[in-house]
Design a protein around this motif. Structure first.
Motif, PDB file in Angstrom:
ATOM      1  N   ASP A 323       0.726  -1.636  -0.717  1.00 24.19           N
ATOM      2  CA  ASP A 323       0.180   0.196   0.421  1.00 24.19           C
ATOM      3  C   ASP A 323       1.127   0.958  -0.026  1.00 24.19           C
ATOM      4  O   ASP A 323       0.171   2.346  -0.417  1.00 24.19           O
ATOM      5  CB  ASP A 323      -0.635   0.133   1.123  1.00 24.19           C
ATOM      6  CG  ASP A 323      -2.056  -1.276   1.127  1.00 24.19           C
ATOM      7  OD1 ASP A 323      -2.269  -1.745  -0.169  1.00 24.19           O
ATOM      8  OD2 ASP A 323      -2.482  -1.333   2.062  1.00 24.19           O
ATOM      9  N   VAL A 324       1.726   1.254   0.844  1.00 23.65           N
ATOM     10  CA  VAL A 324       3.205   2.646   0.805  1.00 23.65           C
ATOM     11  C   VAL A 324       3.137   3.333  -1.003  1.00 23.65           C
ATOM     12  O   VAL A 324       3.387   4.352  -0.639  1.00 23.65           O
ATOM     13  CB  VAL A 324       4.166   2.587   1.752  1.00 23.65           C
ATOM     14  CG1 VAL A 324       5.426   1.208   0.170  1.00 23.65           C
ATOM     15  CG2 VAL A 324       4.831   3.707   1.865  1.00 23.65           C
ATOM     16  N   PHE A 325       3.591   2.204  -1.521  1.00 23.85           N
ATOM     17  CA  PHE A 325       3.608   3.414  -2.615  1.00 23.85           C
ATOM     18  C   PHE A 325       2.959   3.423  -3.232  1.00 23.85           C
ATOM     19  O   PHE A 325       3.179   5.085  -3.919  1.00 23.85           O
ATOM     20  CB  PHE A 325       4.319   1.778  -3.569  1.00 23.85           C
ATOM     21  CG  PHE A 325       5.071   0.626  -4.189  1.00 23.85           C
ATOM     22  CD1 PHE A 325       5.843   1.516  -3.664  1.00 23.85           C
ATOM     23  CD2 PHE A 325       4.407  -0.216  -3.095  1.00 23.85           C
ATOM     24  CE1 PHE A 325       7.071  -0.067  -3.928  1.00 23.85           C
ATOM     25  CE2 PHE A 325       5.689  -1.191  -2.727  1.00 23.85           C
ATOM     26  CZ  PHE A 325       6.598  -0.952  -3.048  1.00 23.85           C
ATOM     27  N   LEU A 326       1.911   3.690  -3.845  1.00 16.87           N
ATOM     28  CA  LEU A 326       0.476   4.121  -4.083  1.00 16.87           C
ATOM     29  C   LEU A 326      -0.088   5.338  -3.480  1.00 16.87           C
ATOM     30  O   LEU A 326      -0.805   6.751  -3.072  1.00 16.87           O
ATOM     31  CB  LEU A 326      -0.996   3.993  -4.627  1.00 16.87           C
ATOM     32  CG  LEU A 326      -0.313   3.756  -5.633  1.00 16.87           C
ATOM     33  CD1 LEU A 326      -1.987   3.100  -6.335  1.00 16.87           C
ATOM     34  CD2 LEU A 326      -0.140   4.252  -7.044  1.00 16.87           C
ATOM     35  N   ASN A 327       0.028   4.636  -1.382  1.00 18.73           N
ATOM     36  CA  ASN A 327      -0.519   5.574  -0.408  1.00 18.73           C
ATOM     37  C   ASN A 327       0.289   6.562  -0.233  1.00 18.73           C
ATOM     38  O   ASN A 327      -0.377   8.282   0.473  1.00 18.73           O
ATOM     39  CB  ASN A 327      -0.542   4.630   1.094  1.00 18.73           C
ATOM     40  CG  ASN A 327      -2.033   5.059   1.122  1.00 18.73           C
ATOM     41  OD1 ASN A 327      -2.627   5.823   0.779  1.00 18.73           O
ATOM     42  ND2 ASN A 327      -2.211   3.676   1.941  1.00 18.73           N
ATOM     43  N   THR A 328       1.489   6.720  -0.177  1.00 18.29           N
ATOM     44  CA  THR A 328       2.825   7.650   1.089  1.00 18.29           C
ATOM     45  C   THR A 328       3.612   8.369   0.160  1.00 18.29           C
ATOM     46  O   THR A 328       3.720   9.393  -0.243  1.00 18.29           O
ATOM     47  CB  THR A 328       3.414   7.200   1.392  1.00 18.29           C
ATOM     48  OG1 THR A 328       2.488   6.364   2.503  1.00 18.29           O
ATOM     49  CG2 THR A 328       4.208   7.697   2.823  1.00 18.29           C
ATOM     50  N   PHE A 329       4.206   6.921  -0.719  1.00 20.27           N
ATOM     51  CA  PHE A 329       5.155   7.158  -1.649  1.00 20.27           C
ATOM     52  C   PHE A 329       4.742   8.694  -3.144  1.00 20.27           C
ATOM     53  O   PHE A 329       5.488   9.519  -3.290  1.00 20.27           O
ATOM     54  CB  PHE A 329       6.031   6.347  -2.523  1.00 20.27           C
ATOM     55  CG  PHE A 329       7.414   6.539  -3.297  1.00 20.27           C
ATOM     56  CD1 PHE A 329       8.872   7.538  -2.808  1.00 20.27           C
ATOM     57  CD2 PHE A 329       6.925   6.076  -5.122  1.00 20.27           C
ATOM     58  CE1 PHE A 329       9.404   7.529  -4.205  1.00 20.27           C
ATOM     59  CE2 PHE A 329       7.717   6.911  -6.199  1.00 20.27           C
ATOM     60  CZ  PHE A 329       9.210   7.067  -5.613  1.00 20.27           C
ATOM     61  N   TYR A 330       4.452   7.995  -3.797  1.00 15.36           N
ATOM     62  CA  TYR A 330       3.329   8.701  -5.570  1.00 15.36           C
ATOM     63  C   TYR A 330       3.193  10.165  -5.055  1.00 15.36           C
ATOM     64  O   TYR A 330       2.988  10.949  -5.048  1.00 15.36           O
ATOM     65  CB  TYR A 330       2.975   8.124  -6.177  1.00 15.36           C
ATOM     66  CG  TYR A 330       3.420   7.225  -6.949  1.00 15.36           C
ATOM     67  CD1 TYR A 330       4.260   8.303  -8.352  1.00 15.36           C
ATOM     68  CD2 TYR A 330       3.382   5.848  -6.782  1.00 15.36           C
ATOM     69  CE1 TYR A 330       5.179   6.897  -8.901  1.00 15.36           C
ATOM     70  CE2 TYR A 330       4.160   4.888  -7.011  1.00 15.36           C
ATOM     71  CZ  TYR A 330       5.073   5.418  -8.710  1.00 15.36           C
ATOM     72  OH  TYR A 330       6.221   4.617  -9.222  1.00 15.36           O
ATOM     73  N   PRO A 331       2.336  10.070  -3.364  1.00 15.51           N
ATOM     74  CA  PRO A 331       1.909  11.872  -3.251  1.00 15.51           C
ATOM     75  C   PRO A 331       2.812  12.568  -3.139  1.00 15.51           C
ATOM     76  O   PRO A 331       1.968  14.087  -3.071  1.00 15.51           O
ATOM     77  CB  PRO A 331       0.795  11.392  -2.456  1.00 15.51           C
ATOM     78  CG  PRO A 331       0.278   9.418  -2.464  1.00 15.51           C
ATOM     79  CD  PRO A 331       1.742   8.823  -2.677  1.00 15.51           C
ATOM     80  N   ALA A 332       4.072  12.044  -2.760  1.00 13.26           N
ATOM     81  CA  ALA A 332       4.804  13.247  -1.687  1.00 13.26           C
ATOM     82  C   ALA A 332       5.862  14.010  -2.657  1.00 13.26           C
ATOM     83  O   ALA A 332       6.924  15.104  -2.631  1.00 13.26           O
ATOM     84  CB  ALA A 332       5.182  12.604  -0.297  1.00 13.26           C
ATOM     85  N   ILE A 333       5.777  13.355  -3.628  1.00 12.26           N
ATOM     86  CA  ILE A 333       7.070  13.572  -4.894  1.00 12.26           C
ATOM     87  C   ILE A 333       7.044  14.753  -5.048  1.00 12.26           C
ATOM     88  O   ILE A 333       8.082  15.524  -5.992  1.00 12.26           O
ATOM     89  CB  ILE A 333       7.298  12.436  -6.238  1.00 12.26           C
ATOM     90  CG1 ILE A 333       7.197  10.911  -6.104  1.00 12.26           C
ATOM     91  CG2 ILE A 333       7.719  13.001  -7.586  1.00 12.26           C
ATOM     92  CD1 ILE A 333       6.794   9.938  -7.156  1.00 12.26           C
ATOM     93  N   GLN A 334       5.918  15.201  -5.801  1.00  7.65           N
ATOM     94  CA  GLN A 334       5.698  16.351  -5.980  1.00  7.65           C
ATOM     95  C   GLN A 334       6.644  17.994  -5.203  1.00  7.65           C
ATOM     96  O   GLN A 334       6.801  18.058  -5.619  1.00  7.65           O
ATOM     97  CB  GLN A 334       4.498  16.929  -6.510  1.00  7.65           C
ATOM     98  CG  GLN A 334       3.875  18.361  -6.801  1.00  7.65           C
ATOM     99  CD  GLN A 334       2.756  19.030  -7.128  1.00  7.65           C
ATOM    100  OE1 GLN A 334       2.138  20.336  -6.490  1.00  7.65           O
ATOM    101  NE2 GLN A 334       1.458  18.129  -7.457  1.00  7.65           N
TER     102      GLN A 334
END
Length: 378
Positions: A323-334
């Protein structure tokens, strides 16, 4: 059994739901193919993705593509304004299909690099795909053209899918190969939406810029924020293989179009899929002993980032869950860029992960097999 090259070649072009919605419960049964399969799928079972088909693709194949895309939407949610263009086998029909594509590009004011005039019509993308697919239909060994996802500078993008021989029951292979391809490219669209870099601004005075300078600045800015290719493609492979294998086993996506002597169920789990890639991990390390995850793009073998990417993503899933990939990682990239987003999501710096993984992947094969057995994520 040695894994057929098609399983990994699809990546060479490469959980939480998006706000648009999701669901993995009983509604997923809508992905079961209608009976009889030669009739048109009811419109209320169509996916939200806008799918365009070359004129020579029959109704049964169209329905099976829609069913597969609908299943991907059930898992990750619809991607707003996403298009899919499914090419056929007839080069003349492909020219008409290209015209339709270019009309949509002009109407929506989106990038149209494949609409430039060319004297040799066989070099047009859709015509080239039709010709390659036609040749591939003659032999099981030729994979044909590779599907890809193209993002727009504005939100969303489109997927180009070559003629789906498996779903059309015209190849001696299971439809699983096409289903994995569709899930893989759909997940790239999910990744693009989750990054949400379209509205990211490089600096305060960015809006004062105009023309090519503004576009170039935005392109380079987004490139610096993007995760490396091993991560991007490895995750798409992991997600597509994992879910397609699971949904086929549960009877939620089509297996009726499987054809021929190639048994589709020899690899029934993602761990089993990883086991089948072990031989290639060993071959790559033997050919290039100094391979490192950080510098995989320097490898002489173009498959290296994808093969090692699958294992690196599985390593992260075992440590932190899927879950961490779409939950945490991607939203923080911007806001943070991919390296700081990685540290926040996985609790270690990217350099520390590179060190850990490079040691891990060099273990004896029997230790890697034991890792798969004891640390399954499927």
């Amino acid at each position: 059994m040695k894994l057929h090259k098609k399983y990994l070649s699809i990546a060479l072009i490469g959980l939480v739901c998006l706000p648009a919605g999701c669901g993995q419960g009983g509604s997923a049964q809508s992905a079961i193919p209608p009976e009889p399969t030669t009739t048109t799928l009811p419109a209320d079972q169509y996916p939200q993705t806008q799918i365009y088909f070359a004129p020579d693709i029959d109704l049964m194949t169209r329905d099976r593509v829609r069913i597969t895309v609908a299943a991907a939407e059930e898992i990750w949610g619809p991607v707003k304004d996403l298009e899919m263009w499914v090419t056929g086998l007839d080069p003349d029909a492909a020219l008409t299909f290209r015209d339709e594509f270019c009309v949509i590009r002009k109407k929506t004011e989106t990038e149209s690099m494949y609409c430039d005039y060319k004297e040799d019509k066989n070099t047009y993308l859709f015509v080239d795909f039709a010709n390659q697919s036609k040749e591939a239909s003659k032999t099981y060994e030729d994979d044909g053209p590779l599907a890809f996802f193209q993002a727009f500078s504005k939100p969303s993008g489109y997927i180009v899918l070559p003629y789906p021989h498996g779903l059309a029951s015209k190849w001696p292979v299971p439809s699983e190969l096409d289903q994995v391809t569709i899930f893989h490219e759909y997940f790239h669209a999910v990744q693009e939406a989750a990054r949400n870099l379209v509205e990211a601004k490089p600096f305060a005075d960015y809006e004062l810029m105009t023309g090519w300078m503004k576009e170039a600045t935005k392109t380079f800015f987004k490139y610096d924020l993007l995760e490396p290719r091993w991560f991007m493609e490895g995750l798409a492979i992991a997600m597509s293989e994992n879910y397609v294998l699971r949904l086929r086993k549960e009877g939620k996506i089509d297996v009726e179009s499987d054809k021929g002597t190639y048994k589709p169920d020899l690899t029934t789990t993602f761990s089993g899929f990883l086991f089948e890639t072990l031989y290639e991990v060993g071959e790559l390390l033997e050919a290039e002993p100094n391979l490192r995850l950080k510098t995989l793009t320097d490898s002489e073998n173009g498959r290296t980032p994808y093969v090692f990417g699958i294992w690196a993503i599985n390593y992260l899933m075992v440590e932190s869950g899927p879950d961490v990939f779409l939950n945490t990682f991607y939203p923080a990239i911007q806001e943070l860029g991919w390296e700081k987003a990685f540290s926040q999501a996985f609790g270690k710096s990217i350099d520390q992960f590179y060190t850990d993984f490079d040691q891990f992947i060099r273990q004896p094969q029997e230790d890697l097999v034991q890792f798969l057995i004891s640390s399954r994520v499927d």
